[in-house]
Design a protein around this motif. Structure first.
Motif, short mmCIF file in Angstrom:
data_model
loop_
_atom_site.label_atom_id
_atom_site.label_comp_id
_atom_site.label_asym_id
_atom_site.label_seq_id
_atom_site.Cartn_x
_atom_site.Cartn_y
_atom_site.Cartn_z
N ALA A 57 0.86 -1.19 0.00
CA ALA A 57 0.00 0.00 0.00
C ALA A 57 0.89 1.23 0.00
O ALA A 57 1.88 1.29 0.73
CB ALA A 57 -0.92 0.00 1.21
N ALA A 58 0.52 2.22 -0.80
CA ALA A 58 1.35 3.42 -0.92
C ALA A 58 1.31 4.27 0.32
O ALA A 58 2.25 5.04 0.59
CB ALA A 58 0.90 4.24 -2.14
N GLY A 89 4.21 20.18 4.48
CA GLY A 89 2.92 20.28 5.11
C GLY A 89 2.04 19.06 4.94
O GLY A 89 1.13 18.83 5.72
N GLU A 90 2.31 18.27 3.91
CA GLU A 90 1.51 17.07 3.64
C GLU A 90 2.39 16.04 2.96
O GLU A 90 3.49 16.35 2.49
CB GLU A 90 0.32 17.43 2.75
N PRO A 130 3.46 7.77 5.25
CA PRO A 130 2.37 7.77 6.24
C PRO A 130 1.05 8.21 5.63
O PRO A 130 1.00 8.93 4.63
CB PRO A 130 2.85 8.79 7.29
N SER A 131 -0.02 7.77 6.24
CA SER A 131 -1.35 8.25 5.85
C SER A 131 -1.50 9.71 6.25
O SER A 131 -0.67 10.28 6.98
CB SER A 131 -2.43 7.41 6.55
N GLY A 132 -2.58 10.34 5.78
CA GLY A 132 -2.82 11.74 6.13
C GLY A 132 -2.86 12.00 7.62
O GLY A 132 -2.17 12.90 8.12
N GLY A 138 2.73 13.97 12.91
CA GLY A 138 4.16 14.20 12.98
C GLY A 138 5.03 13.17 12.31
O GLY A 138 6.26 13.30 12.30
N SER A 139 4.46 12.11 11.73
CA SER A 139 5.26 11.09 11.06
C SER A 139 5.85 11.67 9.77
O SER A 139 5.13 12.27 8.97
CB SER A 139 4.41 9.86 10.74
#
Length: 298
Positions: A57-58, A89-90, A130-132, A138-139
């Motif tokens: 999974a991405a 930021g994302e 990491p997911s959103g 903080g990941s």
């Protein structure tokens, strides 16, 4: 009277015990305020050197994270976990500069993990982030995941395997690419490369990986010229023949770049195969020299 005396003695013993507890270790009899405060929760970071039953999974969330021992059946193995630099930021998109940098690091780490360029085997490398919600918490990690494939050519599927891929391409290795039989269409264009034992008759052989510079993905015929030139140089080194104009008369070459999507994500490894479209051989042509790959006159 004896029963009353025993009750008094028991009450005194309990009182003494409580007094002793209050006087030792700094306790004051309040069972609430003496517990140390728990540290604040930190961002989640996955582990390297573990495997996963689920398909790649991405993006990875904490609830979906379920690593297993690599001795158990699995589809994915994490070979390295790195960290994004800078203020983001994302999560970076697959075509971003940050993701290409992460892929380059994973490329190097994965090759070191398996003992050779991972593209020299039936393997696929992918990068997860990491997911959103994880990013918001903080990941900032990226995960380098390897998978075994049924083939390095068209129609590849992920293999459910047991055992780690560490040093999997060090010889002898069942995962290393070797000799193949080419399947062509009516125009003699190679459609598929079927692995065969080099001791059997075949007309193609994996020669190595050409590392392309960072350039746009080829769309027109002229865009493919550097790919064929790069793979011909790989072929010349592999077979031990001069890398000159006569090389095209010794062997054809089959070029297998990554898909356009993987190219945008930073994969620049191009698999190169020599192809004898006029004959079949037995045995490997590695270091065969000009005697093994003579100039064809027709």
């Amino acid at each position: 009277m004896q029963r009353a005396t025993r009750s008094v003695l028991a009450a005194l013993a309990v009182a003494a015990l409580l007094a002793g507890c209050a006087g030792s270790g700094g306790l004051d009899g309040d069972l609430v305020d003496d517990w140390a405060a728990l540290p604040p929760p930190g961002p989640f970071t996955p582990a390297a050197g573990v495997c996963h039953e689920a398909d790649f999974a991405a993006t990875i969330s904490v609830p979906a994270y379920a690593p297993v021992d690599c001795a158990a059946p699995h589809r994915v193995e994490t070979v390295h976990v790195g960290s994004f630099a800078g203020q983001l930021g994302e999560p970076p998109t697959s075509a971003s500069a940050e993701m290409r940098t992460a892929f380059a690091d994973c490329d190097k780490r994965a090759s070191g993990y398996v003992g050779d360029s991972w593209q020299a085997g039936r393997l696929r490398l992918a990068v997860a982030v990491p997911s959103g919600p994880g990013w918001a918490a903080g990941s900032r990690w990226y995960r380098c995941d390897l998978m075994e494939l049924t083939t390095a050519d068209v129609g590849a599927e992920v293999v459910v395997r047991t055992g780690s891929l560490r040093d999997a391409l060090r010889p002898p290795s069942a995962l290393r690419l070797g000799c193949h039989q080419a399947r062509t269409d009516r125009n003699r264009v190679v459609q598929a490369l079927v692995p065969v034992d080099c001791a059997k008759r075949h007309d193609a052989e994996f020669a190595g990986v050409w590392r392309s510079p960072d350039r746009p993905y080829p769309k027109r015929g002229v865009d493919w010229a550097p790919f064929y030139a790069g793979c011909r140089s790989v072929l010349a080194r592999y077979a031990g023949v001069p890398d000159d104009n006569a090389l095209a008369f010794r062997s054809d070459v089959v070029v297998r770049p990554p898909s356009a999507g993987r190219w945008r994500a930073g994969d620049r490894g191009v698999r190169c195969y020599l192809w004898l479209n006029d004959r079949a051989v037995t045995g490997s042509l590695k270091n065969a020299g000009t005697a093994g790959l003579p100039v064809r006159t027709k």
